[in-house]
Design a protein around this motif. Structure first.
Motif, PDB file in Angstrom:
ATOM      1  N   LYS B  51     -20.973  39.433  12.377  1.00  0.00           N
ATOM      2  CA  LYS B  51     -20.000  38.340  12.256  1.00  0.00           C
ATOM      3  C   LYS B  51     -18.818  38.544  13.188  1.00  0.00           C
ATOM      4  O   LYS B  51     -18.214  37.570  13.636  1.00  0.00           O
ATOM      5  CB  LYS B  51     -19.534  38.216  10.812  1.00  0.00           C
ATOM      6  N   LEU B  54     -20.021  37.334  16.495  1.00  0.00           N
ATOM      7  CA  LEU B  54     -20.174  35.886  16.496  1.00  0.00           C
ATOM      8  C   LEU B  54     -18.841  35.154  16.396  1.00  0.00           C
ATOM      9  O   LEU B  54     -18.809  33.923  16.434  1.00  0.00           O
ATOM     10  CB  LEU B  54     -21.041  35.452  15.310  1.00  0.00           C
ATOM     11  N   LEU B  56     -17.083  34.930  13.780  1.00  0.00           N
ATOM     12  CA  LEU B  56     -16.862  34.419  12.431  1.00  0.00           C
ATOM     13  C   LEU B  56     -15.810  35.254  11.718  1.00  0.00           C
ATOM     14  O   LEU B  56     -15.139  34.795  10.807  1.00  0.00           O
ATOM     15  CB  LEU B  56     -18.165  34.428  11.628  1.00  0.00           C
ATOM     16  N   SER B  76     -10.433  29.216  20.510  1.00  0.00           N
ATOM     17  CA  SER B  76     -11.737  28.887  19.932  1.00  0.00           C
ATOM     18  C   SER B  76     -12.617  28.082  20.883  1.00  0.00           C
ATOM     19  O   SER B  76     -13.834  28.141  20.804  1.00  0.00           O
ATOM     20  CB  SER B  76     -11.552  28.144  18.616  1.00  0.00           C
ATOM     21  N   GLU B  80     -16.292  29.250  21.649  1.00  0.00           N
ATOM     22  CA  GLU B  80     -17.455  28.418  21.347  1.00  0.00           C
ATOM     23  C   GLU B  80     -18.455  28.433  22.497  1.00  0.00           C
ATOM     24  O   GLU B  80     -19.654  28.507  22.284  1.00  0.00           O
ATOM     25  CB  GLU B  80     -17.011  26.965  21.086  1.00  0.00           C
ATOM     26  N   SER B  84     -22.236  29.986  22.267  1.00  0.00           N
ATOM     27  CA  SER B  84     -23.393  29.094  22.256  1.00  0.00           C
ATOM     28  C   SER B  84     -24.597  29.762  22.918  1.00  0.00           C
ATOM     29  O   SER B  84     -25.703  29.249  22.870  1.00  0.00           O
ATOM     30  CB  SER B  84     -23.051  27.777  22.947  1.00  0.00           C
ATOM     31  N   MET B  88     -28.674  32.734  15.788  1.00  0.00           N
ATOM     32  CA  MET B  88     -28.546  33.692  14.694  1.00  0.00           C
ATOM     33  C   MET B  88     -29.440  33.318  13.519  1.00  0.00           C
ATOM     34  O   MET B  88     -29.474  32.165  13.100  1.00  0.00           O
ATOM     35  CB  MET B  88     -27.075  33.705  14.253  1.00  0.00           C
ATOM     36  N   PHE B  90     -29.612  34.093   9.748  1.00  0.00           N
ATOM     37  CA  PHE B  90     -28.772  34.692   8.714  1.00  0.00           C
ATOM     38  C   PHE B  90     -29.603  35.423   7.673  1.00  0.00           C
ATOM     39  O   PHE B  90     -30.791  35.137   7.482  1.00  0.00           O
ATOM     40  CB  PHE B  90     -27.922  33.613   8.035  1.00  0.00           C
ATOM     41  N   ALA B  94     -29.408  30.597   5.419  1.00  0.00           N
ATOM     42  CA  ALA B  94     -28.283  29.664   5.553  1.00  0.00           C
ATOM     43  C   ALA B  94     -28.718  28.311   6.100  1.00  0.00           C
ATOM     44  O   ALA B  94     -28.078  27.734   6.980  1.00  0.00           O
ATOM     45  CB  ALA B  94     -27.168  30.261   6.430  1.00  0.00           C
ATOM     46  N   LEU B  95     -29.818  27.786   5.557  1.00  0.00           N
ATOM     47  CA  LEU B  95     -30.244  26.442   5.952  1.00  0.00           C
ATOM     48  C   LEU B  95     -29.305  25.421   5.319  1.00  0.00           C
ATOM     49  O   LEU B  95     -28.758  25.658   4.243  1.00  0.00           O
ATOM     50  CB  LEU B  95     -31.677  26.189   5.483  1.00  0.00           C
ATOM     51  N   PHE B  96     -29.117  24.300   5.997  1.00  0.00           N
ATOM     52  CA  PHE B  96     -28.283  23.234   5.429  1.00  0.00           C
ATOM     53  C   PHE B  96     -29.094  22.510   4.369  1.00  0.00           C
ATOM     54  O   PHE B  96     -30.095  21.856   4.672  1.00  0.00           O
ATOM     55  CB  PHE B  96     -27.855  22.253   6.515  1.00  0.00           C
ATOM     56  N   ARG B 157     -34.882  27.560  13.756  1.00  0.00           N
ATOM     57  CA  ARG B 157     -33.592  26.972  14.094  1.00  0.00           C
ATOM     58  C   ARG B 157     -32.828  27.847  15.098  1.00  0.00           C
ATOM     59  O   ARG B 157     -32.146  27.340  15.984  1.00  0.00           O
ATOM     60  CB  ARG B 157     -32.753  26.782  12.824  1.00  0.00           C
TER      61      ARG B 157
END
Ligand SMILES: Nc1ncnc2c1ncn2[C@@H]1O[C@H](COP(=O)(O)OP(=O)(O)OP(=O)(O)O)[C@@H](O)[C@H]1O
Ligand SMILES: [Mg+2]
Lengths: 259, 259
Positions: B51, B54, B56, B76, B80, B84, B88, B90, B94-96, B157
């Motif tokens: 993290k 990344l 985060l 930021s 970004e 890009s 990653m 997770f 961590a799917l939506f 993804r």
């Protein structure tokens, strides 16, 4: 001594919360003007907030209008009762009750849902995932909700105004036996644009407050399911209190030099 | 590997949460095109390390460079852009959960690369096929699929934008050995076909042996050993030996009651 430590700790955490909410608010507002924009997400949220809240807000409004008419009838002199009751109903509904009650209902419905949804996304790392997929979580999650909250609530309140006044009319005409035309005529006579406008301004501010706090508490929730639950509660309670406080302040601004 | 070009270089990174020191001056280099696996016990800060890279989480101090450009302490917008390059997977996928499986996979194309929905859908189906998921699964929602399938969707993804760098956070944890091995194979083939640089995290040694060119061991906030996979059996390092052989007794004491 213990008491002062307690006091100090709590005021510190209060100030840091206020600070964090302010930063969140500023970031959210700035992000409203930075692309990318998500019109489709805004539209979906407007439907969710505006359309699906209609039954709740409508029912609240109609019963409020009805009880207003009933209460003022028992309270007022019989003299010119149509005028007095029409006046009380239309002014209280448009200025105060429609925006405040709609705001509180929507805080319970939408504020809670926003906090729960965003909070779950936070604790399951979906928000982290958004950032790694070149998507700013503020633009994608927070901005559409805040924009739609601010836009949708005034529309809800217009509907609540109409339904609330109608509730008063129903009781006045069918229960208290007033003359329908006279009642409506009095209603029109008393209502000023400022009454409706102030109500709509309130609604907009309330919508902003609700979605801001829903997003804020969701965004900063931590610690699994329990954390999400806490975020939801905080979002609703915080929004409700801020709505009532903001209501007073806006009323002060609009009407302090009129009366 | 003839020329060892640094893809990511981490220098002296520190990260604390309150009084808890998680990363304590960590150094690690990731070479272009290699697959590096970081091993280490639960709670040693492996996910925190990812993290930090990344963006985060922000390190307290130290430097992290990706392709030579610093990402610690930059704004930021630039961050970004650099990030890009990274895809990653997770730890919990961590799917939506508001999006269907294929929409999840298409998300980085639509949001990040501004691809059209049709194009993105085709690409998403292709990647889902590459990770062994059928078209029926593509229409399901994340709550309707198993953990192993979620990992595969997460993998699809992560690779759909064909990033230069791939991060895998415990790709095999919580899966049965066969599914674990399938995921390992998928990772190896994805990294090979994309020619990507991979950084994985695991405490599953079978997985580490399978996917790693080099292995690094994280202990008490530092990398205590790093070297070729084939050398890990005879490092002469008691910590590494205890860990890869999974012995309860040795220099590593599990900190059971440390907050
Ligand atoms: N956001 C956070 N706030 C406070 N502490 C955190 C946070 N994230 C991680 N930690 C702490 O940092 C330590 C390392 O966590 P991390 O998730 O990196 O472990 P890990 O090595 O990935 O373990 P595992 O193999 O179980 O996933 C833990 O002790 C955890 O309590
Ligand atoms: Mg982890």
């Amino acid at each position: 001594m213990r008491f002062f430590i307690f006091l100090g700790k709590h005021s510190l955490s209060l100030f840091s919360t206020i600070g964090r909410i302010s930063i969140f608010t500023i970031t959210a507002i700035t992000r409203c003007f930075v692309p990318p924009f998500y019109p489709r997400l805004i539209a979906r949220q407007i439907v969710e907030i505006g359309f699906y809240s209609l039954p709740v807000v409508g029912l609240t409004a109609i019963f409020t209008g009805m009880v207003l008419a009933l209460q003022s009838y028992t309270g007022f002199a019989r003299f010119n009762a149509e005028g007095a009751i029409a006046n009380v109903v239309v002014l209280s509904i448009t200025r105060e009750l429609a925006p405040v009650l709609a705001g509180l209902m929507v805080a319970g419905r939408i504020g809670a849902a926003m906090a729960a949804e965003i909070g779950t996304m936070r604790v399951t790392e979906q928000i982290d995932a958004l950032s790694t997929l070149s998507t700013n979580p503020f633009n994608y999650l927070v901005v559409p909700r805040i924009i739609s909250g601010t836009i949708a609530l005034p529309f809800l309140v217009i509907v609540a105004d109409v339904i609330g006044v109608m509730g008063g009319y129903l009781v006045s005409v069918h229960k208290l036996g007033f003359n329908p035309t006279l009642y409506l005529q009095k209603t029109w006579e008393f209502i000023q644009p400022i009454d409706i406008i102030s109500g709509l301004v309130k609604a907009s501010v309330f919508g902003f407050i609700i979605s801001l706090l829903g997003c804020y508490h969701g965004y900063h929730s931590e610690g699994g399911a329990q954390g999400v639950g806490r975020a939801t509660t905080n979002a609703v309670v915080g929004a409700s209190i801020l709505i009532l406080a903001a209501n007073y302040m806006i009323t002060e601004i609009f009407f302090s030099n009129i009366q | 590997m003839t020329q060892k070009k640094n893809k990511i270089s981490i220098k002296n990174v520190k990260k604390t949460f309150g009084s808890k020191i998680v990363l304590n001056g960590l150094n690690l280099d990731l070479f272009s095109g290699e697959s590096l696996v970081v091993i280490g016990g639960s709670g040693t800060g492996k996910s925190v390390l990812l993290k930090n890279i990344l963006g985060l989480l922000e390190p307290d101090s130290g430097s992290i460079k990706i392709d030579g450009s610093e990402i610690v302490g930059i704004n930021s917008k630039e961050k970004e852009k650099t990030l890009s390059k990274i895809g990653m997977l997770f730890q919990n996928a961590a799917l939506f959960d508001s999006l269907s499986v294929w929409e999840n996979v298409a998300f980085p194309l639509i949001q990040g690369k501004k691809a059209s929905k049709e194009m993105a859908k085709i690409a998403a189906f292709e990647k889902l096929k590459a990770v062994g998921l059928s078209e029926e699964v593509a229409e399901l929602y994340p709550v309707e699929i198993s953990g192993g399938m979620k990992k595969r969707v997460g993998l699809a993804r992560a690779i759909v934008t064909e990033p230069e760098v791939l991060f895998f956070d415990e790709p095999t944890t919580g899966l049965d050995p066969i599914m674990g091995d399938i995921i390992n194979d998928l990772i190896v083939s994805c990294v090979k076909t994309l020619g990507a640089t991979a950084l994985s995290i695991t405490h599953d040694m079978a997985s580490a042996f399978k996917i790693a060119d080099r292995i690094a061991m994280l202990y008490q906030g530092k990398i205590i050993w790093v070297g070729e996979t084939k050398d890990i059996r005879n490092t002469g390092n008691d910590y590494v030996e205890q860990f890869i052989n999974g012995r309860a007794n040795g220099p590593i004491k599990m900190e059971f009651r440390q907050i």
